[in-house]
Motif scaffolding. Structure first.
Motif, PDB file in Angstrom:
ATOM      1  N   UNK A   1       0.843  -1.203  -0.105  1.00 15.47           N
ATOM      2  CA  UNK A   1      -0.039   0.216  -0.045  1.00 15.47           C
ATOM      3  C   UNK A   1       0.696   1.320   0.043  1.00 15.47           C
ATOM      4  N   UNK A   2       0.622   2.144  -1.021  1.00 12.47           N
ATOM      5  CA  UNK A   2       1.289   3.382  -0.991  1.00 12.47           C
ATOM      6  C   UNK A   2       2.719   3.187  -1.590  1.00 12.47           C
ATOM      7  N   UNK A   3       2.871   2.247  -2.461  1.00 14.80           N
ATOM      8  CA  UNK A   3       4.345   1.944  -2.945  1.00 14.80           C
ATOM      9  C   UNK A   3       4.625   2.446  -4.352  1.00 14.80           C
ATOM     10  N   UNK A   4       3.872   3.349  -4.605  1.00 14.90           N
ATOM     11  CA  UNK A   4       3.798   4.252  -5.871  1.00 14.90           C
ATOM     12  C   UNK A   4       4.737   5.483  -5.632  1.00 14.90           C
ATOM     13  N   UNK A   5       6.023   5.443  -6.431  1.00 16.26           N
ATOM     14  CA  UNK A   5       6.866   6.753  -6.177  1.00 16.26           C
ATOM     15  C   UNK A   5       7.104   7.450  -7.712  1.00 16.26           C
TER      16      UNK A   5
ATOM     17  N   UNK B   1       7.866  -2.668   3.349  1.00 13.43           N
ATOM     18  CA  UNK B   1       7.349  -1.460   3.440  1.00 13.43           C
ATOM     19  C   UNK B   1       7.791  -0.294   2.439  1.00 13.43           C
ATOM     20  N   UNK B   2       7.974  -0.557   1.160  1.00 11.92           N
ATOM     21  CA  UNK B   2       8.293   0.632   0.391  1.00 11.92           C
ATOM     22  C   UNK B   2       7.043   1.590   0.200  1.00 11.92           C
ATOM     23  N   UNK B   3       7.329   2.794   0.467  1.00 11.73           N
ATOM     24  CA  UNK B   3       6.300   3.934   0.191  1.00 11.73           C
ATOM     25  C   UNK B   3       7.001   5.048  -0.693  1.00 11.73           C
ATOM     26  N   UNK B   4       5.817   5.657  -1.403  1.00 10.83           N
ATOM     27  CA  UNK B   4       6.430   6.828  -2.165  1.00 10.83           C
ATOM     28  C   UNK B   4       6.204   7.963  -1.433  1.00 10.83           C
TER      29      UNK B   4
ATOM     30  N   UNK C   1      20.069   5.866  -0.275  1.00  8.68           N
ATOM     31  CA  UNK C   1      20.925   6.519   0.852  1.00  8.68           C
ATOM     32  C   UNK C   1      20.468   6.041   2.266  1.00  8.68           C
ATOM     33  N   UNK C   2      21.092   5.269   2.927  1.00  8.63           N
ATOM     34  CA  UNK C   2      20.634   4.892   4.350  1.00  8.63           C
ATOM     35  C   UNK C   2      20.315   6.149   5.310  1.00  8.63           C
ATOM     36  N   UNK C   3      19.343   6.370   5.628  1.00  9.07           N
ATOM     37  CA  UNK C   3      18.863   7.770   6.224  1.00  9.07           C
ATOM     38  C   UNK C   3      19.067   7.670   7.883  1.00  9.07           C
ATOM     39  N   UNK C   4      18.518   6.424   8.388  1.00  6.72           N
ATOM     40  CA  UNK C   4      18.643   6.362   9.946  1.00  6.72           C
ATOM     41  C   UNK C   4      18.524   4.727  10.376  1.00  6.72           C
ATOM     42  N   UNK C   5      19.133   4.401  11.343  1.00  5.92           N
ATOM     43  CA  UNK C   5      18.812   3.128  11.725  1.00  5.92           C
ATOM     44  C   UNK C   5      18.269   3.115  12.999  1.00  5.92           C
ATOM     45  N   UNK C   6      17.446   2.133  13.276  1.00  8.39           N
ATOM     46  CA  UNK C   6      16.715   2.195  14.764  1.00  8.39           C
ATOM     47  C   UNK C   6      17.015   0.744  15.437  1.00  8.39           C
ATOM     48  N   UNK C   7      17.152   0.483  16.672  1.00 10.95           N
ATOM     49  CA  UNK C   7      17.144  -0.698  17.394  1.00 10.95           C
ATOM     50  C   UNK C   7      15.537  -0.886  17.477  1.00 10.95           C
ATOM     51  N   UNK C   8      15.427  -2.133  16.836  1.00 16.50           N
ATOM     52  CA  UNK C   8      13.968  -2.522  17.079  1.00 16.50           C
ATOM     53  C   UNK C   8      13.287  -2.391  15.823  1.00 16.50           C
ATOM     54  N   UNK C   9      12.062  -2.928  15.467  1.00 20.09           N
ATOM     55  CA  UNK C   9      11.385  -3.120  14.150  1.00 20.09           C
ATOM     56  C   UNK C   9      10.729  -1.789  13.979  1.00 20.09           C
ATOM     57  N   UNK C  10      10.519  -1.134  12.966  1.00 16.24           N
ATOM     58  CA  UNK C  10      10.136   0.007  12.497  1.00 16.24           C
ATOM     59  C   UNK C  10       9.121  -0.045  11.307  1.00 16.24           C
ATOM     60  N   UNK C  11       7.922   0.413  11.705  1.00 15.96           N
ATOM     61  CA  UNK C  11       6.523   0.329  10.736  1.00 15.96           C
ATOM     62  C   UNK C  11       6.600   1.736  10.070  1.00 15.96           C
ATOM     63  N   UNK C  12       6.770   1.864   8.754  1.00 17.70           N
ATOM     64  CA  UNK C  12       6.817   3.017   7.944  1.00 17.70           C
ATOM     65  C   UNK C  12       5.557   3.336   6.800  1.00 17.70           C
ATOM     66  N   UNK C  13       5.097   4.662   7.197  1.00 18.58           N
ATOM     67  CA  UNK C  13       3.916   5.145   6.487  1.00 18.58           C
ATOM     68  C   UNK C  13       4.221   6.526   6.143  1.00 18.58           C
ATOM     69  N   UNK C  14       2.973   6.902   5.120  1.00 23.98           N
ATOM     70  CA  UNK C  14       3.092   8.231   4.930  1.00 23.98           C
ATOM     71  C   UNK C  14       1.894   9.057   5.681  1.00 23.98           C
ATOM     72  N   UNK C  15       2.154  10.304   6.454  1.00 22.09           N
ATOM     73  CA  UNK C  15       1.007  10.971   7.255  1.00 22.09           C
ATOM     74  C   UNK C  15       1.438  12.385   6.579  1.00 22.09           C
ATOM     75  N   UNK C  16       0.293  12.640   5.731  1.00 23.79           N
ATOM     76  CA  UNK C  16       0.346  14.130   5.387  1.00 23.79           C
ATOM     77  C   UNK C  16       1.763  14.343   4.376  1.00 23.79           C
TER      78      UNK C  16
ATOM     79  N   UNK D   1      -2.834   4.259  10.539  1.00 25.29           N
ATOM     80  CA  UNK D   1      -3.358   5.012   9.361  1.00 25.29           C
ATOM     81  C   UNK D   1      -3.180   6.561   9.897  1.00 25.29           C
ATOM     82  N   UNK D   2      -3.243   7.387   8.803  1.00 23.31           N
ATOM     83  CA  UNK D   2      -3.128   8.768   8.794  1.00 23.31           C
ATOM     84  C   UNK D   2      -4.474   9.289   8.115  1.00 23.31           C
ATOM     85  N   UNK D   3      -5.077  10.278   8.938  1.00 25.56           N
ATOM     86  CA  UNK D   3      -6.044  11.063   8.338  1.00 25.56           C
ATOM     87  C   UNK D   3      -5.391  12.551   7.988  1.00 25.56           C
ATOM     88  N   UNK D   4      -5.237  12.934   6.723  1.00 24.56           N
ATOM     89  CA  UNK D   4      -4.375  14.210   6.988  1.00 24.56           C
ATOM     90  C   UNK D   4      -2.990  13.967   7.335  1.00 24.56           C
TER      91      UNK D   4
END
Length: 579
Positions: free
Chosen positions: A109-113, A152-155, A186-201, A239-242
């Motif tokens: 979902x949201x993987x169009x860039x 989780x690829x996102x545009x 480009x590797x932007x940022x690494x986190x300890x733990x599992x990260x969920x990625x999405x777009x919010x506005x 989910x994001x609303x706006x």
């Protein structure tokens, strides 16, 4: 741990008829990767590999009586090295579509860039996901080597962002946010733990799960912010609303709630059905959800949740097997209904009317995301072993007419006998509909209820001829109708009759005449005899033996009549009455 992959969870709901319902989880689970995530950009220079997929012919996915919209087309994408080009219904996703070292990419979902659709495919031999892009030939692996497993690829901002996961031998693994711009990674940022990625506005949303708690961050393309809002509760989805982010957080059983992610806190908003994903449409979040008794489509406004009653009435979710998948295509809301032991059906909702569009797949497939791209609705799914990609194009022109051969009839043209239609060869995935017709002195008329591949001639057919027509239809095909030659004139039928006496031949007992009759609907008349002479008043199916019958022979005669048949009479064998 294995590479992040979509997963599902079975659910049994207590409906009026004990419905079994399953829920598909569109998220990902922590998984293995190879080495530490790099901090420097990587530029791809490897040659592009040959295409790994091919487009199957447009075709329906089942012989369902449910109709598809005219001109609609649903296509199954299959690895060309395994099966080549097949109509969708010919591809068995378990036994045929199982490449030994590569699984299908899935459009997340949201993987169009920009003007590209991205997904990720699974390499079984390496137990990791790789980044792929969609081409006219199907999914194609991008020529870049990344440490970690892609998910989780996102545009965002015209570029692609995605996560990779690297498991640790002990303790927490590492998730890394990547930015793809052109051919640069480009590797932007690494986190300890599992990260969920999405777009919010206008920002990316990152939810970092360390098992002990989940912490919310945002990224605007240059700066990472947040890190103060967190929760220890179990997150089902997001989910994001706006620009406002919301979380589905699980409770006991199938209870859940929606929480709002603020700058410094995660705050409960409203109770919710069990859910993991939704889509924004007409200023609200629409999502498939489940309670302890049912599944359905729900609408979240940002402060409250209501069940989408107009959708519920037009698409019955009783006996559905998965939570409905919801997405937006060409400005309308689309959703699925996965009926138990049947196909999955795709529906369109324009805000006032629900229309069943098409069947999507074989029984046992489940779907977990919709993505609109290139004028088509792409959807990913799986069968518990592999993932697959389909797309639906409601504006696709028919690829031609369904191919078929003129049916022939076999059997005897006599009342009471069965005629069988030999359909011959048709497009393998065509839906075939049979209709039988009677051609008599008063003209031609369809025979009520005669819609099977065979038909038993009745008295109404005597003196007429009979034909069968077969209509072949399919998604993306023009309908073809072919009719057989007429049968011989239907002859009068013959009643078969062989009566016997049932019961003990003893004074005081009741005997019953068993006619052993075909057709069983024939009208019958009975007459009982003693020593060949009719017994006064003995003209029913039963007869009570009297003392006067002792030592004498009793028989019963049956006369049968039926429309379209010659009358028949027969007498049972004689039996002697005893004391």
């Amino acid at each position: 741990m294995s590479a992040p992959r979509p997963r599902r969870r079975a659910l049994t709901l207590t409906l009026a008829a004990a419905t079994a319902t399953g829920l598909v989880l569109a998220g990902v689970v922590p998984a293995m990767a190879d080495t530490a995530a790099p901090a420097a950009p990587v530029t791809s220079t490897a040659a592009m590999p040959s295409p790994l997929g091919t487009v199957g012919q447009a075709a329906p996915h089942s012989r369902s009586a449910r109709s598809a919209a005219p001109g609609a087309s649903s296509r199954l994408l299959t690895p060309s090295t395994v099966v080549g080009t097949h109509p969708g219904d010919q591809v068995d996703p378990v036994t045929i579509n199982t490449p030994s070292n590569r699984d299908q990419a899935v459009a997340g979902d949201g993987s169009v860039a920009g003007d590209t659709l991205y997904g990720y495919g699974y390499i079984a031999s390496q137990d990791r996901n790789v980044l792929e892009q969609w081409t006219d030939q199907g999914w194609e692996r991008l020529p870049v080597t990344l440490t970690g497993s892609v998910y989780q690829p996102v545009g965002f901002g015209g570029d692609l962002y995605f996560m990779t996961w690297k498991a640790a031998s002990s303790g927490l693994g590492t998730s890394t946010l990547w930015h793809k711009s052109g051919d640069d990674y480009m590797a932007v940022k690494s986190f300890k733990g599992f990260t969920n990625l999405s777009v919010a506005g206008t920002r990316l949303s990152l939810l970092v799960d360390t098992k002990a708690k989940t912490t919310a961050y945002t990224y605007d393309g240059s700066k990472l912010a947040g890190g103060t809002a967190s929760t220890t509760k179990h997150i089902l989805g997001f989910i994001a609303l706006g620009s406002t982010r919301f979380l589905w957080i699980g409770g006991s059983g199938w209870n859940a709630a929606i929480y709002r992610v603020d700058a410094k806190a995660i705050t409960r908003v409203v109770s919710s059905p069990w859910a993991i994903a939704g889509t924004v449409w007409k200023g609200a979040v629409y999502f498939g959800g489940a309670t302890s008794t049912s599944t359905g489509i729900y609408k979240f406004t940002g402060t409250s949740i209501v069940k989408a009653t107009s959708v519920e009435l037009a698409a019955n979710f009783d006996y559905t097997y998965w939570i409905p998948t919801v997405g937006v295509y060409d400005g309308d809301l689309y959703f699925t209904a996965d009926y138990l032991d049947e196909e999955t059906y795709l529906y369109q909702y324009d805000g006032s009317t629900v229309t069943q569009i098409t069947t999507m797949s074989h029984p046992g497939m489940w779907f977990y995301d919709f993505t609109e791209f290139d004028g088509k609705l792409f959807y990913g799914g799986g069968d518990g072993k592999h993932r697959y990609t389909w797309y639906f194009d409601r504006d696709a022109a028919p690829t031609g007419a369904v191919a078929g051969t003129t049916p022939t009839l076999s059997g005897t043209a006599t009342v009471g006998h069965r005629l069988t239609s030999e359909a011959g060869a048709w497009t393998p995935t065509a839906t075939l509909v049979y209709r039988w017709f009677r051609h008599g002195a008063t003209g031609t008329s369809p025979i009520d209820g005669a819609t099977g591949s065979s038909y038993v001639l009745t008295g109404a057919d005597r003196g007429a001829t009979v034909t069968v027509s077969i209509e072949g239809s399919g998604q993306g095909y023009e309908t073809t109708t072919l009719e057989s030659a007429a049968s011989d004139t239907v002859a009068t039928g013959t009643i078969t009759l062989a009566p016997v006496i049932s019961g003990t031949m003893k004074a005081g007992t009741t005997l019953t005449a068993l006619p052993h009759l075909t057709p069983t609907t024939a009208t019958r008349a009975y007459r009982w005899y003693r020593d060949g002479k009719p017994l006064a008043g003995a003209s029913t199916k039963t007869y009570k033996v009297t003392s006067g019958d002792v030592g004498h022979k009793l028989q019963v005669a049956v006369h049968a009549t039926a429309t379209g048949y010659t009358d028949a009479s027969a007498t049972s064998a004689a039996r002697t009455a005893k004391r």
